[in-house]
Design an enzyme around this catalytic site. Structure first.
Site, short mmCIF file in Angstrom:
data_model
loop_
_atom_site.label_atom_id
_atom_site.label_comp_id
_atom_site.label_asym_id
_atom_site.label_seq_id
_atom_site.Cartn_x
_atom_site.Cartn_y
_atom_site.Cartn_z
N GLU A 49 0.83 -1.21 0.00
CA GLU A 49 0.00 0.00 0.00
C GLU A 49 0.85 1.26 0.00
O GLU A 49 0.54 2.23 -0.67
CB GLU A 49 -0.95 0.00 1.20
N CYS A 204 -12.86 1.89 -15.68
CA CYS A 204 -13.35 3.26 -15.52
C CYS A 204 -12.14 4.20 -15.48
O CYS A 204 -11.89 4.88 -14.50
CB CYS A 204 -14.17 3.36 -14.23
N CYS A 211 -17.08 1.62 -20.83
CA CYS A 211 -18.41 1.44 -20.20
C CYS A 211 -19.10 0.17 -20.70
O CYS A 211 -19.84 -0.47 -19.94
CB CYS A 211 -19.29 2.65 -20.45
S1 SF4 Z 1 -20.36 2.69 -16.69
FE1 SF4 Z 1 -18.56 3.74 -17.43
S2 SF4 Z 1 -18.44 5.61 -16.25
FE2 SF4 Z 1 -19.88 4.28 -15.20
S3 SF4 Z 1 -18.64 3.23 -13.65
FE3 SF4 Z 1 -18.68 1.94 -15.46
S4 SF4 Z 1 -16.87 2.50 -16.66
FE4 SF4 Z 1 -17.22 4.11 -15.15
#
Ligand code: SF4
Length: 373
Positions: A49, A204, A211
């Site tokens: 960490e 993300c 997504c």
């Molecule tokens: S949908 Fe897209 S923006 Fe939303 S948490 Fe998942 S990767 Fe991130």
């Protein structure tokens, strides 16, 4: 702050359960195989960490194994010399982390028999352990359902919850901690916290979040409202400032003067070629003479023989190195605490920052070339 943060439907129990389940299932399938994910040893988790703070996973991996091989326990670390700990950390940067780790290990040997306590307050009193690190250790090593918040999880939570405000603001930060706390499950809290960070690291991501592959896409407010690219809001970064510094290669035959920095401040206790900022409108030569005098020497600095550029926070520094052959005088402590005349091979035993090591290497190559020419 949007009103829906911490409000239903996302934080209703059925949604929470589904979110946790999906994220944990995704982590079980896609998590990277990293060395610190094979251990339950609180000390090994702690070391990972600390190393991972502001440092990429790929850079940490080689250091992690070497560090644990050299200091396999808190007692071994506490019994080492600080200089040896810094030397092993050399190249990883942010040396304050190594010093804090070392001093925390020594404190643990005095107060907790060389063990990390399963206690947030006691952990929080150790040098270098903020709320994130304390909770990362508690959740991973002691299975405590406590939340974490760092760069990756901040980004995921902001997008998931549609937080358009700046996450650096303390009021937003507080709410994000609450959100993370509401999310972390009693069952497998360490896995869950790692999963949240891993989602930020792999899916993300800041620029191009995937997504379409995200296990939480159906719950994501930023995706629903088409605001993924705007979240998290980032404050304008500070302007980069150019800084000119002068460094001195003081030479006596095959040896060069290496000096040790004071025990506080940046690169504390590390060794280097003496260097300092130039004053406004000061030439390299004048700056070099001023530095030479402050070190207790006189001599005649020649022209620039090497230069190294590196960045520290928002400063882009050029280290202009001038040679002084056979300087007269004796080192006097002040800017630096001690000095040694060393050959290049002697220098391997000393903790030296990466830009300084580059400079020393350049000087060695230059010398070799001038000999062979
Ligand atoms: S949908 Fe897209 S923006 Fe939303 S948490 Fe998942 S990767 Fe991130």
């Amino acid at each position: 702050m949007p009103v829906h943060l911490l409000q239903p439907p996302f934080f209703q129990n059925p949604s929470l359960r589904v979110t946790r389940r999906r994220l944990l299932a995704w982590f079980a399938k896609y998590a990277r195989d990293l060395p610190w994910r094979h251990t339950r040893d609180p000390y090994a988790i702690w070391v990972a960490e600390v190393m991972l703070q502001q440092t990429q996973v790929a850079a940490v991996i080689p250091y992690y194994g070497k560090f644990l091989a050299a200091f396999p326990s808190i007692a071994a670390l506490a019994g080492a010399k600080e200089q040896d700990v810094l030397r092993l950390w050399q190249g990883l940067g942010y040396y304050r982390r190594a010093r804090d780790l070392y001093h925390a290990a020594r404190a643990l040997c005095t107060t907790h028999g060389g063990e990390l306590p399963d206690d947030a307050e006691a952990l929080g009193r150790l040098p270098g352990l903020g709320r994130y690190t304390v909770n990362a250790i508690l959740s991973q090593a002691f299975h405590r359902p406590v939340p974490i918040l760092e760069t990756n999880s901040v980004r995921v939570l902001c997008r998931l919850l549609g937080v358009r405000d700046d996450p650096k603001k303390s009021v937003v930060r507080r709410r994000l901690w609450q959100a993370s706390e509401a999310l972390v499950p009693v069952h497998a809290p360490g896995q869950f916290n790692q999963a949240l960070m891993e989602l930020g690291a792999l899916i993300c991501t800041p620029a191009q979040p995937a997504c379409g592959e995200c296990p939480l896409a159906r719950h994501c407010e930023a995706r629903r409202t088409g605001t993924v690219q705007e979240i998290p809001r980032t404050s304008r970064s500070a302007r980069i400032e150019e800084v000119d510094e002068v460094a001195l290669a003081l030479r006596k035959d095959t040896r060069m003067l290496l000096v040790q920095r004071p025990p506080a401040g940046r690169w504390a206790n590390m060794w280097e070629l003496p260097h300092g900022h130039l004053k406004k409108n000061e030439t390299h030569k004048r700056g070099a003479k001023r530095l030479l005098k402050a070190l207790g020497f006189t001599g005649n600095p020649g022209g620039r023989i090497a230069a190294v550029r590196h960045t520290v926070t928002r400063f882009r520094i050029t280290l202009n190195c001038m040679a002084v052959e056979r300087p007269r005088g004796r080192f006097c402590a002040g800017l630096y605490v001690r000095a040694r005349w060393l050959t290049p091979s002697d220098m391997h035993g000393y903790p030296i920052s990466t830009p300084q090591r580059r400079l020393i290497k350049m000087l060695g190559e230059r010398k070799r070339l001038s000999k062979s020419g």
